[in-house]
Design an enzyme around this catalytic site. Sequence first.
Site, short mmCIF file in Angstrom:
data_model
loop_
_atom_site.label_atom_id
_atom_site.label_comp_id
_atom_site.label_asym_id
_atom_site.label_seq_id
_atom_site.Cartn_x
_atom_site.Cartn_y
_atom_site.Cartn_z
N HIS A 1 0.84 -1.20 0.00
CA HIS A 1 0.00 0.00 0.00
C HIS A 1 0.87 1.25 0.00
O HIS A 1 0.63 2.20 -0.77
CB HIS A 1 -0.91 -0.03 1.24
CG HIS A 1 -1.62 1.26 1.50
ND1 HIS A 1 -2.95 1.47 1.20
CD2 HIS A 1 -1.19 2.42 2.08
CE1 HIS A 1 -3.31 2.68 1.56
NE2 HIS A 1 -2.26 3.29 2.10
N GLU A 2 1.89 1.28 0.86
CA GLU A 2 2.76 2.45 0.93
C GLU A 2 3.55 2.63 -0.36
O GLU A 2 3.75 3.76 -0.82
CB GLU A 2 3.71 2.34 2.13
CG GLU A 2 3.01 2.30 3.48
CD GLU A 2 2.03 3.45 3.68
OE1 GLU A 2 2.26 4.54 3.12
OE2 GLU A 2 1.03 3.25 4.38
N HIS B 1 1.49 4.35 -2.92
CA HIS B 1 1.54 5.81 -2.78
C HIS B 1 2.76 6.36 -3.52
O HIS B 1 2.68 7.41 -4.19
CB HIS B 1 1.63 6.21 -1.31
CG HIS B 1 0.32 6.23 -0.59
ND1 HIS B 1 -0.78 6.91 -1.08
CD2 HIS B 1 -0.06 5.68 0.60
CE1 HIS B 1 -1.79 6.77 -0.21
NE2 HIS B 1 -1.37 6.03 0.80
N GLU C 1 -6.35 7.27 -0.64
CA GLU C 1 -6.25 6.01 0.12
C GLU C 1 -6.91 4.85 -0.61
O GLU C 1 -6.38 3.74 -0.62
CB GLU C 1 -6.87 6.19 1.51
CG GLU C 1 -6.06 7.05 2.45
CD GLU C 1 -4.63 6.57 2.61
OE1 GLU C 1 -4.40 5.35 2.77
OE2 GLU C 1 -3.72 7.41 2.57
#
Length: 286
Positions: free
Chosen positions: A131-132, A135, A202
Site C-alpha cells: 500500500h505504501e 503511494h 487512500e
Amino acid sequence: MFNLVKTAVLMAAITALFMAIGAVLGGRQGMAIALVVALGMNFFSYWFSDKLVLRMYNAREVDASSAPAFYRMVAELAERAGLPMPRVYLIDENAPNAFATGRNPANAAVAATTGILRVLSERELRGVMAHELAHVKHRDILISTISATMAGAISMLANFAMFFGGRDSEGRPTNPFASIAVMLLAPLAASLIQMAISRAREFEADRGGAEISGDPAALASALEKIHAHAQRGRPLGATERHPETAQMMIMNPLSGGGLRGLFSTHPSTEERVEKLMRMARAGVAV
C-alpha cells in the site's frame, strides 16, 4: 500529470490561506509578507519536508543488516512494483501504523512502527508495505508530505493571530472577532483540503497495494487489525504531537466516531475492507 495538477492546486490553496492570515495580522503588508513566507515554505516542503517528518517520528533508517526480513520484504515489493528501492525506516512505537514520504519515487522512503511488525502476520505486513509503495508509485507522497508540513504551519500562524491580534494596513488593531475567526477557520480549511485529497488517494493506494502484493484479503485483514488497535486507544505519540501528519498514515490514528470521524482524512475502514474483499473475490491472487 493529474498528480502535478493536484500538487499545484494544493500549493495554491495553502498559499491563499497564508495570505488570508497575513492580511488579518498586518493588512496589505502582512499579506505580502505571508506570500513570501508561503513561497519559501513551498520550496522548503518540496526539498526537505520528508526529512522533517521522519525526524518528527524519530525514525531510524534500517538496511539488510539491521532489519533483514523487513528490508527484504520492501525490496521484493519494490521490484514487483517496478520502483527504485526506497529508504526504509522503523519507528519505535507500539501503535501499529506506516507511511511513505519523499518528493518522487527516486527519493522515497517508507516507514513502519515496530508495533505493526509485532501485530501483523507476514502476509498482512506485505499488504501494508505494498500500500505504501503504491503511494510512491502514484506520486502521492509529495502531496501528503507538503500538506502535512503546511497545515502545521497554518495552525501555528492561526494561533499567533489569536494571541497577538492583527493590524490593518494603517497599523490599527483589527476586529478581535476576525482574529478568532482566522484561528478557528484557517486550520479547519487546511484540514478540509487534506481530507479532500487524502480520502480518494487512500482508495487508490489500497487498490494499487493489493495489485502489487497480489493479496487484497491480507491488506483487508491488516486494516481491520490496525483499526481495532486504534479503537482501543493505542496512541501514536508523534501523531498526537503533530496531528497534521495523521493523513500520511495508512490509517488515521486520531480518527474516531461522530463529527471527528466525519472530518477524518481517511475513508472508513469498513468501506476500504469491502472494496478489497471485492477484489479478492474477483480473483486477484498471490
